[in-house]
Design an enzyme around this catalytic site. Structure first.
Site: not given
Ligand SMILES: Cc1ncc(COP(=O)(O)O)c(C=O)c1O
Length: 392
Positions: A190
């Site tokens: 990210k």
């Molecule tokens: C659109 C979206 N929402 C939620 C998430 C979940 O993020 P995390 O990995 O921090 O839980 C991701 C993960 O890449 C994502 O791309």
């Protein structure tokens, strides 16, 4: 004829941007005697909220956790429906199921690949309780329309801002002046990276109060300082909560990354501008469309091929890039193609035509602050070479 010369070294699709500042802060944290959730997590929450101009920021161990907790704060559960997009990572939809509610998918606008407000309206029933729009790739959803629909039907909006740190809607930072809540991801790829991590942001005191309880094992508010001098050993578990909190080693990374966010963003924007210019001139490539209301943070650079002009499909295009030492990814295989969802809800190909058409064409190209000008130009040249080789 193409002058393309294959480079020896592979260009990965993504690399985190960690400097000595982050490393030193992590080492200081490790030496500080406090590695769990503590002063650095509190400081990161404060600085993150200040940066966005939000009232509250609650640090968690992932965006997935934040998305889950956001729905729980509104008592969403069995019998309820929550509308979201098929063009997302599964966690957006998984967390709806984890509350006991049913995810209901609304197709995307093909131009932006973000959820289409007209499709949201078609999916509303008396059971609908919330909308979870995803600011896909750093592109932002049409928020005025979404909040208008939410207000009309009394729905909660939990924005999935995993990709959208730094993005703006009509000049306003995503996460500021929020009516509902927004969830951020600090996963390794990210724009701000803590390895894994997330943040729930809201202006609503009640969402903040409940979120801290749900994310902290359901412990009563005064329990977190129980190891400090003067802290109380007494606590209550007032909800069967979750172990979702961030801890200080992650927050150490987050604080230093936040301080460097503008510098990292400047690099992303420069790379995206080069891609946009180059691919805009290639007929077989369809670069991302950015509406006037969006200031794009370029978390991802998702370009589409125009298969009608090529003798190869998207999958083969990725193979060709890989052979030319360019790493890629695909964001995303529609959630409604996944067996957990087809088995449960009976979705089939053709149910979400825009998301599916986008999926068939898309490729996420390398984009990260440490990419050199030479690497960016090489990716462009590799794409050009493939298009020249396989043009109809
Ligand atoms: C659109 C979206 N929402 C939620 C998430 C979940 O993020 P995390 O990995 O921090 O839980 C991701 C993960 O890449 C994502 O791309």
């Amino acid at each position: 004829m193409s002058q393309f010369v294959k480079r020896e070294k592979f260009i990965p699709y993504n690399l985190p941007n960690i400097t000595d500042q982050e490393i030193n802060e992590v080492v200081d944290t490790l030496k500080s005697g406090w590695v769990a959730k503590g002063p650095r997590t509190n400081e990161f929450e404060k600085e993150f909220a200040e940066y966005l101009g939000a009232k509250h920021a609650i640090a968690m161990n992932s965006c997935t956790a934040a998305l889950h907790v956001a729905l729980l704060t509104k008592d969403i559960g069995p019998g309820d429906e929550v509308i979201t997009t098929p063009m997302t990572f599964a966690s957006t939809a998984n967390t709806i199921i984890h509350t006991g509610a049913t995810p209901v998918f609304a197709d995307v606008d093909f131009k932006t690949a973000c959820i289409d407000p007209d499709e949201i309206e078609k999916k509303i029933t008396p059971k609908t309780k919330a909308i979870v729009p995803v600011h896909y790739s750093g592109q932002v959803c049409d928020l005025d329309r979404i909040y208008e629909i939410a207000d009309k039907h009394g729905l909660f909006v939990s924005e999935d801002a995993a990709h959208a740190l730094w993005s703006r809607y009509k000049g306003r930072l995503i996460g500021s002046k929020l009516q509902g809540a927004a969830s951020y991801s600090f996963y390794a790829t990210k724009n701000l990276c803590t390895g894994d991590g997330g943040m729930l942001v809201t202006d609503d005191d009640e969402i903040d109060r409940k979120a801290r309880i749900f994310a902290g094992q359901g412990m009563s508010k005064n329990a977190w300082n129980r190891y400090a001098k003067g802290g109380t050993w007494k606590y209550d578990i007032c909800e069967p909560g979750f172990k979702y909190n961030m801890f200080d080693i992650q927050a150490a990374l987050g604080l230093k990354q936040l301080a460097r966010l503008e510098e990292m963003q400047a690099a992303r924007l420069k790379i995206a501008a080069k891609y946009q210019e180059a691919f805009g001139k290639i007929d077989a490539m369809d670069p991302p469309y950015v509406p006037d209301y969006t200031t794009h943070c370029w978390h991802l650079y998702v370009v589409r091929i125009v298969p009608e002009l090529l003798t190869i499909d998207r999958d083969q295009f990725i193979v060709e890039l890989n052979e030319r030492n360019v790493g890629t990814s695909v964001h995303f295989i529609p959630v409604t193609y996944m067996s957990a969802f087809t088995n449960r809800y009976g979705y089939k190909e053709g149910d979400f035509p825009n998301a599916e058409k986008h999926f068939d064409r898309l490729i996420s190209l390398p984009l990260y602050p440490t990419m050199t000008d030479e690497e960016v130009q090489y990716v462009i040249d590799a794409v050009k070479d493939i298009v020249e080789t396989y043009h109809k």
